[in-house]
Design an enzyme around this catalytic site. Structure first.
Site, PDB file in Angstrom:
ATOM      1  N   SER A  29      44.230  43.193  40.084  1.00 25.69           N
ATOM      2  CA  SER A  29      44.561  42.696  38.749  1.00 25.69           C
ATOM      3  C   SER A  29      43.280  42.512  37.923  1.00 25.69           C
ATOM      4  O   SER A  29      43.163  43.002  36.797  1.00 25.69           O
ATOM      5  CB  SER A  29      45.315  41.368  38.901  1.00 25.69           C
ATOM      6  OG  SER A  29      45.366  40.666  37.686  1.00 25.69           O
ATOM      7  N   LYS A  71      41.606  45.370  34.953  1.00 23.67           N
ATOM      8  CA  LYS A  71      41.406  44.933  33.554  1.00 23.67           C
ATOM      9  C   LYS A  71      39.964  45.111  33.124  1.00 23.67           C
ATOM     10  O   LYS A  71      39.676  45.551  32.018  1.00 23.67           O
ATOM     11  CB  LYS A  71      41.751  43.444  33.417  1.00 23.67           C
ATOM     12  CG  LYS A  71      43.219  43.158  33.251  1.00 23.67           C
ATOM     13  CD  LYS A  71      43.440  41.766  32.701  1.00 23.67           C
ATOM     14  CE  LYS A  71      43.237  40.679  33.733  1.00 23.67           C
ATOM     15  NZ  LYS A  71      44.407  40.401  34.553  1.00 23.67           N
ATOM     16  N   ASP A 111      48.925  46.279  34.999  1.00 28.72           N
ATOM     17  CA  ASP A 111      48.583  44.906  35.393  1.00 28.72           C
ATOM     18  C   ASP A 111      49.392  43.903  34.579  1.00 28.72           C
ATOM     19  O   ASP A 111      49.842  42.893  35.115  1.00 28.72           O
ATOM     20  CB  ASP A 111      47.089  44.622  35.220  1.00 28.72           C
ATOM     21  CG  ASP A 111      46.786  43.150  35.495  1.00 28.72           C
ATOM     22  OD1 ASP A 111      47.067  42.714  36.631  1.00 28.72           O
ATOM     23  OD2 ASP A 111      46.335  42.426  34.596  1.00 28.72           O
ATOM     24  N   HIS A 134      35.186  37.024  34.238  1.00 26.54           N
ATOM     25  CA  HIS A 134      36.582  36.732  34.538  1.00 26.54           C
ATOM     26  C   HIS A 134      36.621  35.701  35.666  1.00 26.54           C
ATOM     27  O   HIS A 134      35.722  35.651  36.498  1.00 26.54           O
ATOM     28  CB  HIS A 134      37.315  38.009  34.972  1.00 26.54           C
ATOM     29  CG  HIS A 134      38.773  37.970  34.675  1.00 26.54           C
ATOM     30  ND1 HIS A 134      39.296  38.359  33.467  1.00 26.54           N
ATOM     31  CD2 HIS A 134      39.833  37.569  35.421  1.00 26.54           C
ATOM     32  CE1 HIS A 134      40.615  38.216  33.484  1.00 26.54           C
ATOM     33  NE2 HIS A 134      40.965  37.737  34.661  1.00 26.54           N
ATOM     34  N   ARG A 181      54.458  38.839  39.191  1.00 28.33           N
ATOM     35  CA  ARG A 181      53.930  37.973  40.254  1.00 28.33           C
ATOM     36  C   ARG A 181      54.124  36.506  39.914  1.00 28.33           C
ATOM     37  O   ARG A 181      54.441  35.677  40.762  1.00 28.33           O
ATOM     38  CB  ARG A 181      52.429  38.231  40.445  1.00 28.33           C
ATOM     39  CG  ARG A 181      52.115  39.508  41.173  1.00 28.33           C
ATOM     40  CD  ARG A 181      50.631  39.817  41.059  1.00 28.33           C
ATOM     41  NE  ARG A 181      49.781  38.773  41.553  1.00 28.33           N
ATOM     42  CZ  ARG A 181      48.537  38.536  41.100  1.00 28.33           C
ATOM     43  NH1 ARG A 181      48.010  39.277  40.152  1.00 28.33           N
ATOM     44  NH2 ARG A 181      47.814  37.556  41.603  1.00 28.33           N
TER      45      ARG A 181
END
Ligand code: URA
Length: 418
Positions: free
Chosen positions: A182, A186, A160, A81, A167
């Site tokens: 966040s 995930k 999230d 990520h 956000r």
């Protein structure tokens, strides 16, 4: 418990308890706490921060807001990520390479956030590609072809999904507790055993300095340790956009070109740095340099692009677009950007480029905005390149002439030439 008291506590810079954090996440996911109350609390967290214990509690509550996938039967699953960037098409390139090397890739990606792009928006620019599939299908895909890339549309970390979109709509993106929770919620929910994180810094990243990126990396590494998911962070610069294309289908095109062997040096560096670590975590080789060479071989022998096509086909996408990149819908206007000065490009502000791309329609201003896949920016000149007067430094791809003209003016400000 009462959400007003929780908001007031964080507003007044106090520490929240695990129970308060869990209450907020459970009730917001259910919808009994409203968007405007959640927005107030999220902004208070953004402004006043959180202690590490609060961030861990927030992450676990968000991960537990939906299902937690068990991917044990797929072998060692290594996930990746990024903390976000401009022109960051790394997942589109890296995931097929890693899958082609026999490491299962089961990845849940995000949409655009602020001025940074999201892999899911990019994948959806390939006609037919389905990012919204069932958990069973997701696992089935990984079993069958070794790879699946999906959006946050299943019941995975739904808290999230809501907070992320919120956000994005209230300018609360650049925050260590909010980014760490966040991403890690995930990753934990999606069932990866091991995680490689690209933690970016610079004008196009949420962390503006290397020190801040290192701080964020350490928080996420500690959450990984707590959740028993080995987490490796690679810190990468995002001072200027990554590669040359910014915008959804433009980035898919650049990713496909990369897998066909036309590699931009900066993209290559990040792809190899992350991938070599993913292979190491998957037990495919301890030597990072050798891992990089194996990755390059997988591009050269065509296996990586083949794997990308398998992925697209398996999720109902039209692979003709990959074989023939001309098929991607073109923006109506292609406008050149030129500068008055002559010299070497000293600065190319990635945040301005990212915001310009969003304003053209490649990202969202409001949660419900629709993305325009064909708009964006192509950079002819980057930092270190020599530019003569009136030479084209970039092209704007627009579907609205006025927006296009505005984008051209904005991009002139993004460049500094001396
Ligand atoms: N990527 C995420 O998933 N969340 C963030 O907050 C930033 C980047």
């Amino acid at each position: 418990m009462n959400i007003l008291e929780i908001i007031a506590k964080k507003r007044d810079k106090k520490e929240l308890t695990r129970e308060e954090i869990e209450y907020f996440i459970t009730e917001y996911t259910k919808g009994t706490i409203t968007d405007y109350q959640a927005a107030a609390l999220v902004m208070a967290i953004y402004i006043n921060g959180m202690k590490n214990e609060e961030i861990t509690a927030l992450t676990l509550a968000m991960a537990n807001s939906g299902d937690i996938l068990d991917l044990k039967d797929l072998g060692i699953v290594v996930d990746k990520h990024s903390t976000g960037g401009v022109g960051d098409k790394v997942t589109l390139i890296l995931a097929p390479i890693i899958a082609a090397l026999g490491v299962p890739v089961a990845k849940m990606s995000g949409r655009g956030l602020g001025y940074t792009g999201g892999t899911i928006d990019k994948l959806e620019s390939i006609p037919g590609y389905q990012t919204d599939i069932s958990i069973e299908e997701f696992k089935q895909n990984v079993r069958k072809i070794g790879i699946s890339l999906i959006g946050q549309t299943m019941n995975l970390a739904p808290a999230d999904k809501k907070i992320y979109a919120l956000r994005d709509a209230i300018s609360a993106t650049e925050s260590i507790p909010l980014i760490a929770s966040s991403i890690m919620s995930k990753k934990i929910a999606a069932g990866a055993d091991k995680i490689v994180l690209d933690v970016t810094y610079g004008s196009g990243a949420f962390m503006k300095t290397k020190e801040k990126a290192e701080e964020l990396a350490e928080v996420m590494r500690q959450i990984g340790e707590f959740a028993e998911r080995e987490t490796v962070c690679v810190i990468t610069p995002m001072e200027q956009p990554l590669g040359r294309n910014i915008g959804n289908s433009l980035e898919v095109i650049e990713a496909v070109e990369f897998l066909k062997g036309n590699m931009e040096e900066d993209v290559k560096e990040v792809v190899l740095a992350l991938g070599s670590n993913m292979l190491r975590l998957a037990g495919k080789g301890e030597n990072l340099q050798e891992n990089k060479e194996i990755m390059l071989e997988t591009i050269q022998n065509g296996k990586a692009i083949q794997k990308l096509k398998e992925l697209i086909q398996n999720q109902n996408g039209d692979t003709n677009y990959i074989d023939n990149l001309e098929k991607f819908e073109k923006a109506k206007y292609v406008m050149p950007v030129t500068l008055e000065e002559q010299g070497v490009v000293q600065r190319l502000d990635a945040e301005i480029v990212g915001k310009t791309s969003v304003a053209l329609g490649a990202g969202r201003i409001k949660k419900e905005d629709k993305i325009d896949n064909s708009v964006g920016i192509h950079l002819e000149k980057k930092i270190g390149d020599y530019v003569t007067k009136q030479e084209v430094v970039a092209y704007v791809y627009a579907n609205d002439e006025e927006k296009g003209k505005e984008a051209v003016e904005n991009l002139k400000r993004a460049y500094e030439v001396l």
